[in-house]
Design a protein around this motif. Structure first.
Motif, short mmCIF file in Angstrom:
data_model
loop_
_atom_site.label_atom_id
_atom_site.label_comp_id
_atom_site.label_asym_id
_atom_site.label_seq_id
_atom_site.Cartn_x
_atom_site.Cartn_y
_atom_site.Cartn_z
N PRO A 51 0.83 -1.21 0.00
CA PRO A 51 0.00 0.00 0.00
C PRO A 51 0.87 1.26 0.00
CG PRO A 51 -0.62 -1.50 1.79
CD PRO A 51 0.71 -1.95 1.27
N CYS A 55 4.96 0.25 2.72
CA CYS A 55 5.09 -0.81 1.70
C CYS A 55 6.16 -1.84 2.03
CB CYS A 55 5.35 -0.18 0.33
SG CYS A 55 6.70 0.99 0.30
N PHE A 57 7.35 -5.01 4.46
CA PHE A 57 6.74 -5.98 5.38
C PHE A 57 7.78 -7.00 5.81
CE2 PHE A 57 3.43 -4.25 2.70
CZ PHE A 57 2.46 -3.92 3.63
N GLU A 62 2.27 -10.95 5.95
CA GLU A 62 1.87 -9.57 6.25
C GLU A 62 1.67 -8.76 4.97
OE1 GLU A 62 4.34 -9.31 10.49
OE2 GLU A 62 5.13 -8.35 8.67
N ALA A 66 -2.01 -7.20 3.77
CA ALA A 66 -2.19 -5.77 3.60
C ALA A 66 -2.81 -5.42 2.25
CB ALA A 66 -0.84 -5.06 3.75
N CYS A 67 -2.66 -6.32 1.27
CA CYS A 67 -3.18 -6.07 -0.07
C CYS A 67 -4.62 -6.54 -0.26
CB CYS A 67 -2.29 -6.74 -1.11
SG CYS A 67 -0.66 -5.97 -1.27
#
Length: 227
Positions: A51, A55, A57, A62, A66-67
């Motif tokens: 994101p 960005c 991780f 993870e 997040a996506c």
């Protein structure tokens, strides 16, 4: 050169895992840059990473989680960045000098808080190529965006592939040393780094940005087993 990831996904002993990120390749047709249909980089300068607000991780799980709420391009992929051990010091020093918040990078590269499991590379990745990067005030720059590509080809005899990546570690080390000897680039410590790619479309909660739906895999996906 990294010949391949060992079984179990351990990071090769001569490199350190910096972290995972999700990015989409870019078509490049600019003067001074390699012509590439799918230029791929860990740099913030030439590709979009997701994101937007964080960005890096520590694990593949993870990054993929997040996506899930995002609408990603259909060609977005998961990547890991590996840095040769002898080049980590300059990278970490530039992060600390910038005073920016990089908990993932520092945990992995400076040994603060990342356990052994977090330093393992997820199964299914493959080495994509090498690039030369430098950290400045919260951004990763690449040698390609510092007007070095044409001179590098001329003076070092190096060239990039269709992804804009160098073929091996030796070429990346040469470019990094040459860039560090110059005074006309970003004020960074240039370092070589390898990109590992997982060539599987990333699942998200929204439809991907595409006009044609990708064909489903007959065998399922590796990320479906870790989320």
């Amino acid at each position: 050169m990294i010949e391949g990831l060992p079984s179990g996904g351990d990071v090769p002993s001569e490199t350190l895992l910096a972290g995972y990120f999700v990015a989409a390749p870019e078509q490049v047709r600019f003067s001074g840059l390699p012509s590439a249909e799918q230029l791929t980089s860990a740099s913030d300068c030439l590709t979009d990473r997701f994101p937007d607000d964080g960005c890096w991780f520590g694990t593949a799980r993870e990054a993929l989680a997040a996506c899930l709420p995002l609408q990603l391009p259909v060609d977005a992929r998961l990547f890991a960045l590996l840095v040769p051990s002898e080049h980590v010091g300059g990278f970490v020093a530039d992060i600390r000098a910038a005073g920016t918040d990089e908990p993932v990078l520092l945990a992995h590269l400076d040994g603060q808080g990342a356990d052994e499991a977090a330093r393992e590379v997820a199964d299914g990745g493959r080495e994509l190529g090498w690039e030369v990067l430098g950290y400045d005030c919260g951004l990763l720059h690449t040698w390609l965006c510092n007007d070095l590509y044409e001179e590098g080809r001329l003076h070092l005899g190096v060239d990039t592939d269709e992804r804009g990546l160098l073929p091996d570690r030796q070429a990346a080390v040469r470019v990094a040393a040459w860039a560090n000897s110059r005074e006309d680039t970003k004020p960074v410590t240039w370092f070589p780094a390898a990109l590992i790619e997982w060539d599987t479309p990333i699942e998200s909660g929204l439809a991907p940005v595409t006009t044609e739906a990708p064909a489903p895999s007959a065998h399922g996906s590796w990320w479906g087993r870790i989320l």
